[in-house]
Structures are given as structure tokens and as C-alpha cells.
Design an enzyme around this catalytic site. Structure first.
Site, short mmCIF file in Angstrom:
data_model
loop_
_atom_site.label_atom_id
_atom_site.label_comp_id
_atom_site.label_asym_id
_atom_site.label_seq_id
_atom_site.Cartn_x
_atom_site.Cartn_y
_atom_site.Cartn_z
N SER A 128 -40.83 33.37 56.83
CA SER A 128 -39.44 33.09 56.46
C SER A 128 -39.38 32.32 55.15
CB SER A 128 -38.76 32.27 57.56
OG SER A 128 -37.44 31.95 57.15
N LYS A 182 -40.07 34.37 65.22
CA LYS A 182 -39.34 34.67 63.97
C LYS A 182 -37.98 35.30 64.29
CE LYS A 182 -38.42 35.20 59.60
NZ LYS A 182 -37.54 36.26 59.37
N HIS A 185 -35.74 32.55 65.22
CA HIS A 185 -35.40 31.85 63.97
C HIS A 185 -34.21 32.56 63.31
CE1 HIS A 185 -35.46 31.79 59.56
NE2 HIS A 185 -35.89 30.54 59.66
N ASN A 186 -34.29 33.88 63.25
CA ASN A 186 -33.22 34.63 62.59
C ASN A 186 -31.93 34.60 63.41
OD1 ASN A 186 -35.25 35.24 60.78
ND2 ASN A 186 -34.57 37.34 60.50
N GLU A 189 -30.46 31.48 62.58
CA GLU A 189 -29.97 31.63 61.19
C GLU A 189 -28.58 32.31 61.20
OE1 GLU A 189 -32.87 33.47 58.36
OE2 GLU A 189 -31.34 34.99 58.08
C1 6PG Z 1 -35.97 34.75 56.39
C2 6PG Z 1 -34.81 35.69 56.53
C3 6PG Z 1 -35.28 37.06 56.21
C4 6PG Z 1 -34.16 38.00 55.86
C5 6PG Z 1 -33.42 38.48 57.05
C6 6PG Z 1 -31.99 38.72 56.78
O1 6PG Z 1 -36.26 34.09 57.38
O2 6PG Z 1 -36.55 34.70 55.32
O3 6PG Z 1 -34.29 35.66 57.82
O4 6PG Z 1 -36.08 37.47 57.26
O5 6PG Z 1 -33.31 37.46 54.93
O6 6PG Z 1 -34.05 39.69 57.39
O7 6PG Z 1 -31.53 39.37 57.87
P1 6PG Z 1 -30.18 40.15 57.89
O8 6PG Z 1 -30.25 41.19 56.80
O9 6PG Z 1 -30.15 40.74 59.25
O10 6PG Z 1 -29.11 39.15 57.62
#
Ligand code: 6PG
Length: 474
Positions: A128, A182, A185-186, A189
Site C-alpha cells: 500500500s 490488504k 486495509h482497503n 480506506e
Molecule cells: C493502496 C491503495 C491501492 C489502490 C486501490 C484503489 O493501498 O495503495 O488502496 O491499492 O489505490 O486499489 O482502489 P479503488 O480503485 O477500488 O478505489
């Protein structure tokens, strides 16, 4: 110095290769487009480690010391499987393939089995931090073969972000556990970003503030418990001016959110595990609804726009902003309580023995959700605190102090048609989670009435019984 292979020099791969070389490691590069690999090597010519361009997979393999370790940074799914299929017949016993993409953890489990059956080793690693993070130090969450982790952890720790000198890079368990972490984490996010969008919406539509004023509010929140990378960049996104029109760029960005799937997967897996994930769910649904701009515009023509000015419903502007900040603190606690509960449930269900403190520690720097908050969370887990974060004194006190403002905000927001699904979900979740005597007795009564599903009586626990309705002729 370690010598690794790296396949796929797109934005992430190129940045990560240069990061490894900067840390003195040699990297053999392979890409479908050799000129891209050459460009990365040329740009990194002055770095401490070598960047070696390989013309095909065999050349890459010949260039590496045995047992070989090859990092793969190609799009998840088909392209990754194509690379794995290409490598399996060429590699030797004990060689390692590591996937650093955003792969679905279930696919990673399958790949671990497939690659290990061929006598090789496999690691599924979430990284990430975006392209910049890959270049200067991402957060790395690995899962899969522990033996092979020992072989690559040195260079990966070197390349990862550091929090007070500690590498934000760890191996967490077998199989797809790294990619599961991960994924969550997302999911978090998504929830964090949705709360930012909702508070932005209240300031814009409810309080009539312009983008520059909103930027100043986000900036001011950096001084408090919300201090985080996402709030920092929210201030920058709101403050940025479009050079073409001299207007705030935020006002010119089309309101259709994209998504690649990790948020949706988080919700699906949480549902499978029976763990609440209502903030992530609200965030995914908000993105889904946002994507249908035409449908929303049609509905607005029929019903009128939903959000209306909130006037003094939340007091003065400064009082309203303070309420917003507190509401977001309360909702953020709920989102992280849920996120770590999903991780705990997965750990128990899959016997991964995940170290929640170590997960919070690798999220303290480098990743997108990095924040002061995560340092506090790691402190709670490190001290052997309750796995329900809401019961740790620091978060319990914070939640108690801020929940009244979440109630005020959600109440007034709903009355004024504001878009607050994640804040609403946080309050709904917290209200239910803190209620010892829920209303599920009615659910059980209904289930038993129509389907004889039985229930337990509070005065005779442990016995499955039917209600008196089964004794009637109805
Ligand atoms: C990270 C982000 C990265 C990416 C995501 C965005 O941790 O660096 O999460 O993995 O920006 O894939 O996801 P979306 O396109 O689903 O918003």
C-alpha cells in the site's frame, strides 16, 4: 545485497524496482515492453544497486542466484496467472514467486496450492502507498510460505516505510492472509474516504462553504485525533485550483466514483464471516450509487434535490464544524472496530493466528490509511488490550465523548436530506452494539411462527423450544 527478479515495470513495478536499487539491491527486470524496463534501468543508473534489463523470462531466470526470488507486479487476475504459468516450467525446486498486486485472497490461496504443487514457493503480498509509496517506502503485508519470507524479508524491509525506525513490513500467516489483510486495509480506506466525502458534503451543501473554506477545515483537523494521510490530502484536493479556469478543481471533478473491487470483497468476506462491516458497506454502496450519474439526475428531476441548507441546525458555523469533527472521530472508531473484528474473525475461522498489533504497526506509515489513530490502536493491542477496540479505555472514552455529536449530526443531516450513509451506519452500528437487550427476540418469534425454527427462552437457556402458536389451529 540481495538479487531479486521483478516482472512488470508499470508505475508500481518501476517505482519499487528503483526503491530496491536505491537500497543497494540488484534487480533483474522483465516486462512485455523491453523499452519500459530499459527506461527504468536508465533512470536508476545512479542508484546503489544494479537494475538489469532481461529480454525474456529465461534470461531473467539465468541472471538470478538460486534459490531464485521473483517479485511480480502485474495486474491481478489473468495477467498474473499468465506470468505464473510462464514461470512454473522454467523455475527450479524451491524458487519463489511473490505476487505484489491487489489479488483476491481466495485466488492467492489457489495460487499457493498450485505453485507449491510444482515444488516452488509462493507469497501473496499486499503493498500500500500508491506509486509514490512504492518508490519511497510502502507498507507491506505478506502471507504464504514462511520459509520463503525469510529469504526476501531483508530487501523488502529495506524498501518499506519506517515508523520511528521500525519497518512497516511483515509476514502475517499462511495462504492468502497477506492479501486478506490488504483487502481489509482497503475496506477501511473506503470507509475513511466516504466519511471525508460526507463531511465535505455537509460543509458544501448544508453549510454553504466553498472549497477553499472546506480545505481550511480539513487542514485544521490535522491538529487533532483525525490527523491522517487521507485528511491531509483531502485538504490539498479541496484547496487545489484548476490552472485552466482558476476555479477549485474539486468543483470540476465529475461525481462518479471508481472502484477496483477490494472494498466490495471486504464486505463480501465480512458477511461470510458474520462480522459487522456496515461502514465499508455504506462506502461501497455510495460508490455504486455515485456511478449511476444519469439515474441520479433523472431522480432529481422527479423528486427534487435531497440536500437542503442546514441553517443554524447545528449552531454557528464553528459549532457545526466542531460537531462534524467529533462525529467523524466517533465514526472512525466504529470503522476500525469493525475492520479489526473482521480480521479477528478471519484469523479464528482460517487458523491464521493473526497478530492484530503487528497489523496495526505496519499500517502506521507508508499505507493510505496511515494515521495517528493507528499508532494508538497498535498501542492498545501491544499492551494486550481487548480485541474489541471500543472497549479499550482510550477509544471507549473517545467514543463516549463524541457519540452525542454523531447523533446530532446524523439527526440534523437526515432531517436536511444530507448524504450521510457511512455516518448513519456508524451510529446505527454503535447503537445496536451497545444494547444488551436487542429486538432479535421478535425475529426469533417470527422465525419460529412461520418456520418452526425454535428459539431459546431466557428462563430456560440451552433448550430449543417452540412458541405457543404451534399449539393453536392457525
Ligand atoms: C493502496 C491503495 C491501492 C489502490 C486501490 C484503489 O493501498 O495503495 O488502496 O491499492 O489505490 O486499489 O482502489 P479503488 O480503485 O477500488 O478505489
Amino acid at each position: 545485497m540481495t538479487h531479486l527478479g521483478l516482472i512488470g515495470v508499470g508505475v508500481m513495478g518501476a517505482s519499487f524496482a528503483q526503491n530496491l536499487a536505491e537500497n543497494g539491491h540488484a534487480v533483474s527486470l522483465l516486462d512485455r515492453d523491453i523499452s519500459k524496463a530499459q527506461a527504468v534501468a536508465d533512470a536508476g543508473a545512479d542508484l546503489a544497486g544494479d537494475l538489469i534489463v532481461c529480454e525474456d523470462a529465461q534470461a531473467l531466470i539465468n541472471s538470478l542466484p538460486q534459490p531464485r526470488s521473483i517479485l511480480v507486479l502485474v495486474p491481478a487476475g489473468g495477467p498474473l496467472d499468465t506470468v505464473i504459468d510462464m514461470l512454473i516450467p522454467l523455475l527450479s525446486q524451491g524458487d519463489l514467486i511473490a505476487d505484489l498486486g491487489n489479488s483476491n485472497y481466495l485466488k492467492t490461496q489457489e495460487r499457493v496450492a498450485r505453485v507449491e504443487a510444482a515444488g516452488l514457493q509462493f507469497l501473496g503480498m499486499g503493498i500500500s502507498g500508491g506509486a509514490k509509496g512504492a518508490r519511497i517506502g510502502p507498507s507491506i503485508m505478506a502471507g504464504g510460505s514462511k520459509d520463503s519470507w525469510a529469504r526476501v524479508q531483508g530487501p523488502l524491509r529495506d524498501a518499506s516505510a519506517k515508523f520511528e525506525g521500525e519497518a512497516c513490513c511483515n509476514w502475517f500467516g499462511p495462504g492468502g492472509s497477506g492479501h486478506f489483510i490488504k483487502m481489509i486495509h482497503n475496506g477501511i480506506e473506503y470507509a475513511d474516504m466516504q466519511q471525508i466525502a460526507e463531511t465535505y458534503g455537509i460543509m458544501r451543501d448544508g453549510l454553504g462553504m466553498d472549497a477553499t473554506e472546506i480545505a481550511a477545515v480539513f487542514k485544521s483537523w490535522m491538529k487533532g485525533p483525525l490527523n491522517s494521510y487521507l485528511i491531509e490530502i483531502a485538504a490539498e484536493v479541496a484547496a487545489a485550483i484548476d490552472p485552466k479556469t482558476s476555479q477549485p478543481i474539486l468543483d470540476l471533478i465529475l461525481d462518479k466514483a471508481g472502484q477496483k473491487g477490494t472494498g466490495r470483497w471486504s464486505v463480501i468476506e465480512a458477511l461470510h464471516l458474520g462480522a459487522p462491516a456496515s461502514l465499508m458497506m455504506a462506502a461501497v454502496e455510495a460508490r455504486n450509487i455515485s456511478a449511476n450519474k444519469e439515474g441520479r439526475t433523472e431522480m432529481q428531476a422527479a423528486f427534487g434535490a435531497s440536500p437542503v441548507a442546514m441553517g443554524a441546525a447545528l449552531g454557528s458555523r464553528q459549532e457545526a464544524i466542531d460537531i462534524l469533527e467529533n462525529a467523524m472521530i466517533a465514526a472512525k472508531v466504529c470503522a476500525y472496530v469493525q475492520g479489526f473484528e473482521v480480521l479477528k474473525r478471519a484469523s479464528d475461522a482460517f487458523s491464521w493466528d493473526l497478530d492484530l498489533a503487528a497489523i496495526a504497526r505496519v499500517w502506521r506509515a507508508g499505507c493510505i490509511i496511515r494515521s495517528v489513530f493507528l499508532d494508538e490502536i497498535s498501542g492498545v493491542f501491544d499492551a494486550g488490550g481487548h480485541s474489541n477496540l471500543a472497549l479499550a479505555p482510550i477509544f471507549r472514552d473517545r467514543l463516549m465523548a463524541t457519540t452525542p455529536d454523531l447523533q446530532r449530526l446524523v439527526g440534523a443531516g437526515v432531517m436536511h436530506g444530507q448524504q450521510v450513509p457511512a455516518l448513519f451506519a456508524a451510529l446505527g452500528y454503535h447503537n445496536m452494539r451497545r444494547t444488551g437487550n436487542s429486538t432479535a427476540n421478535m425475529i426469533q418469534g417470527l422465525r419460529d411462527y412461520f418456520g418452526a425454527h425454535t428459539f431459546e427462552r431466557i428462563d430456560d437457556l440451552g433448550q430449543a423450544v417452540n412458541g405457543p402458536w404451534h399449539n393453536t389451529s392457525k
